[in-house]
Design an enzyme around this catalytic site. Structure first.
Site, PDB file in Angstrom:
ATOM      1  N   ASP A  61       0.841  -1.197   0.000  1.00 50.18           N
ATOM      2  CA  ASP A  61       0.000   0.000   0.000  1.00 50.18           C
ATOM      3  C   ASP A  61       0.880   1.252   0.000  1.00 50.18           C
ATOM      4  OD1 ASP A  61      -1.873   2.060   0.614  1.00 50.18           O
ATOM      5  OD2 ASP A  61      -3.144   0.607   1.624  1.00 50.18           O
ATOM      6  N   SER A 111      -7.442   3.957  -1.299  1.00 52.19           N
ATOM      7  CA  SER A 111      -7.183   2.523  -1.360  1.00 52.19           C
ATOM      8  C   SER A 111      -8.445   1.688  -1.516  1.00 52.19           C
ATOM      9  CB  SER A 111      -6.428   2.073  -0.103  1.00 52.19           C
ATOM     10  OG  SER A 111      -5.172   2.698  -0.027  1.00 52.19           O
ATOM     11  N   GLU A 237      -5.378  -8.322  24.856  1.00 51.05           N
ATOM     12  CA  GLU A 237      -4.355  -7.359  25.265  1.00 51.05           C
ATOM     13  C   GLU A 237      -4.939  -6.226  26.106  1.00 51.05           C
ATOM     14  OE1 GLU A 237      -0.920  -7.461  21.975  1.00 51.05           O
ATOM     15  OE2 GLU A 237      -2.815  -6.734  21.165  1.00 51.05           O
ATOM     16  N   PHE A 280      -3.973  -9.861  15.127  1.00 48.50           N
ATOM     17  CA  PHE A 280      -2.768  -9.708  15.933  1.00 48.50           C
ATOM     18  C   PHE A 280      -2.614  -8.347  16.595  1.00 48.50           C
ATOM     19  CE2 PHE A 280      -1.750 -12.919  12.598  1.00 48.50           C
ATOM     20  CZ  PHE A 280      -1.729 -14.022  13.450  1.00 48.50           C
ATOM     21  N   GLU A 320      -1.248  -7.826   1.662  1.00 47.81           N
ATOM     22  CA  GLU A 320      -1.011  -6.385   1.683  1.00 47.81           C
ATOM     23  C   GLU A 320       0.010  -5.995   2.744  1.00 47.81           C
ATOM     24  OE1 GLU A 320      -3.326  -2.115   2.358  1.00 47.81           O
ATOM     25  OE2 GLU A 320      -3.775  -3.850   3.628  1.00 47.81           O
ATOM     26  N   ASP A 325       2.156   2.460   3.598  1.00 44.00           N
ATOM     27  CA  ASP A 325       1.297   3.625   3.392  1.00 44.00           C
ATOM     28  C   ASP A 325       1.262   4.519   4.631  1.00 44.00           C
ATOM     29  OD1 ASP A 325      -1.075   4.955   1.882  1.00 44.00           O
ATOM     30  OD2 ASP A 325      -1.986   4.395   3.781  1.00 44.00           O
ATOM     31  N   HIS A 329       2.384   8.418   5.187  1.00 39.92           N
ATOM     32  CA  HIS A 329       1.467   9.455   5.679  1.00 39.92           C
ATOM     33  C   HIS A 329       2.092  10.233   6.836  1.00 39.92           C
ATOM     34  CE1 HIS A 329      -2.083   8.941   3.273  1.00 39.92           C
ATOM     35  NE2 HIS A 329      -2.256   7.675   3.599  1.00 39.92           N
ATOM     36  N   ASP A 366      -1.162   0.071  -4.711  1.00 40.82           N
ATOM     37  CA  ASP A 366      -2.457   0.664  -5.047  1.00 40.82           C
ATOM     38  C   ASP A 366      -2.307   2.122  -5.483  1.00 40.82           C
ATOM     39  OD1 ASP A 366      -1.645   1.343  -2.508  1.00 40.82           O
ATOM     40  OD2 ASP A 366      -3.548   0.909  -1.537  1.00 40.82           O
ATOM     41  N   HIS A 367      -1.277   2.795  -4.991  1.00 39.31           N
ATOM     42  CA  HIS A 367      -1.043   4.203  -5.329  1.00 39.31           C
ATOM     43  C   HIS A 367       0.327   4.603  -4.820  1.00 39.31           C
ATOM     44  CE1 HIS A 367      -1.606   5.124  -1.096  1.00 39.31           C
ATOM     45  NE2 HIS A 367      -2.718   4.409  -1.117  1.00 39.31           N
TER      46      HIS A 367
END
Length: 496
Positions: A61, A111, A237, A280, A320, A325, A329, A366-367
């Site tokens: 991604d 996405s 958790e 997870f 993925e 990604d 960001h 994807d981009h």
């Protein structure tokens, strides 16, 4: 004049003939010889036209050509080279193309729209899943009418097993586009559905897909969207859930689905074809640089293939690397490239465990992101560090950094927008760049300098690469629309 031109042409043709018959003066040059070897290999290449028993698509991604370049240099430099000569596993695949990533209503895509293109064969709007462009984002009443068949429906109908693996939430855009139909990518849990919305939330759709036999394995993050949020309930958790109704993990267990929540329980999962869910993390899985207590992307890839290959009719697997990604960001290239390397290791593992004769593997993104490479960096400049001056008398860059007009050094890579923009304390646009050192720039938490101030760096709209090997991989060629990827996979799986 005509006679002069004709004579010149004759001389040129004569010279070409001489060079074609005799050795070129540069024949002993290492670059020349390497290119000749590559040419010979490609000239002998023959396409595979068997039906693909198995289809694997690996999507990093946000891993466009620029981000992939950064990962290549980082991995190569970590291995002791200059970086640019390094070859990532997917870069050695025999076939490559470029994909146009835009959504039907967005020059710069998201996405959900891109995932839908790759997993259904149609382009659609930004922010929607498993539906065509007739649906206006958020309009739940139109979801059913606008729905298109997705990968889980198509490949399970062939009798194949279907799996998804992601380091993001399994209800996030890219993995969800394998199995879900939603008017909005954000409808991950039932608490996210607006009042009056009659479509099912994405997490419920995932369990429905398991129950219907359209999904056989799902490994990734996103536990919170499967756990109830009432009565003080928490997950393994100690984190709260986001569901109003139905504990989906409990439902999964009643359906006979094996469940894991950390690396220890993942190690005990049956890989004999029993349906499997691994959740997870409460939200996204950890960045590779911070990973503890959970399997790596390569480990999940191995688990998925070993489980799905028990089906004699084959499988479809979508993998993925979601956090490439997210690090982009954040403007945090140090984590971006480490997750990029983890993705490359997953590609290598998928290749190792499969046979080119019966398995089509496609690797893509994807981009892209608004990443940029700046200045005239000498060879060997740390991709995470300062741009160093070109050495006019040798190969490796000089120790002196390149300087901008403000007299300060700058990093080899940066972003056109994001949280690293230079602003003063009162958010005035007239900030000044800090003096950056190599030590600071290569710190794991360093945020690259950026041009335009944004709370989160954005996607960008340029083409991304598609790499392929296996049956019908030679159809990956040229510059194509992103939804074409689906059609190559489907053709390979159905070819006679």
């Amino acid at each position: 004049m005509k006679h002069i031109v004709s004579s010149a042409l004759a001389l040129a043709l004569s010279s070409t003939a001489v060079f074609a018959q005799d050795a070129l003066p540069q024949q002993d040059n290492e670059w020349f010889q390497a290119a000749q070897a590559e040419l010979a290999k490609k000239a002998d290449r023959q396409p595979i036209t068997n039906k693909a028993k198995n289809v694997i698509i690996l999507i990093a991604d946000g891993n466009g050509v620029g981000t992939n370049y950064a990962t290549r240099l980082f991995d190569g430099q970590q291995k002791g080279g200059y970086g640019d000569e390094h070859v990532l596993p997917h870069e050695a695949f025999p076939y490559i193309a470029l994909a146009k990533t835009y959504n039907t209503n967005a020059q710069t895509p998201d996405s959900a729209g891109t995932g839908t293109a790759m997993h259904t064969g149609v382009k659609t709007k930004a922010g929607v899943l498993g539906v065509d462009a007739s649906l206006n984002r958020g309009d739940c009443s139109a979801t059913e009418a606008a729905s298109v068949a997705n990968a889980s429906e198509i490949y399970s109908a062939m009798g194949k097993s279907v799996g998804i693996v992601s380091t993001a939430r399994l209800t996030h855009a890219t993995p969800a586009s394998v199995y879900a139909h939603s008017a909005d990518r954000n409808f991950e849990a039932d608490s996210n559905l607006p009042e009056g919305c009659d479509q099912k939330d994405i997490a419920t759709q995932m369990l429905d897909a398991f129950e219907a036999g359209r999904l056989d394995l799902a490994l990734g993050g996103g536990r919170r969207n499967f756990v109830l949020k009432r009565d003080g309930l928490v997950d393994e958790e100690g984190k709260a859930g986001r569901r109003n109704e139905e504990d989906l993990i409990a439902r999964a267990k009643t359906l006979g689905i094996a469940y894991a929540w950390d690396d220890a329980t993942a190690a005990d999962l049956p890989l004999d074809g029993t349906p499997v869910i691994g959740l997870f993390e409460s939200s996204h899985m950890k960045y590779e640089a911070d990973r503890t207590g959970e399997p790596s992307l390569a480990e999940m890839t191995e688990m998925a293939i070993k489980s799905l290959q028990n089906n004699d009719k084959g499988y479809f697997l979508s993998i993925e690397a979601g956090r490439v990604d997210h690090a982009n960001h954040a403007g945090n290239l140090a984590r971006t490239v480490r997750d990029g390397v983890a993705f490359a290791e997953a590609v290598a593992k998928a290749d190792e465990l499969t046979n080119d004769e019966d398995t089509l593997i496609i690797v893509t993104a994807d981009h892209e992101h608004a990443i940029a490479f700046q200045g005239y960096a000498g060879r060997g400049s740390n991709i995470l560090g300062l741009s160093r001056q070109i050495n006019p008398n040798g190969t490796e860059a000089l120790d002196e950094p390149n300087l901008a007009q403000d007299g300060k050094p700058y990093t080899t890579a940066g972003f056109l927008n994001g949280g690293g923009a230079i602003l003063t304390e009162d958010q005035d646009w007239f900030g000044t760049r800090p003096q950056i050192t190599e030590e600071e720039a290569t710190d794991i938490d360093y945020v690259q300098q950026a041009l335009i101030p944004m709370s989160s760096e954005t996607h960008s709209g340029e083409d991304v690469a598609i790499y392929a090997k296996g049956p019908w991989a030679h159809l990956i060629d040229g510059t194509v629309e992103q939804n074409y990827i689906f059609h190559v996979m489907h053709h390979a799986a159905t070819a006679e």
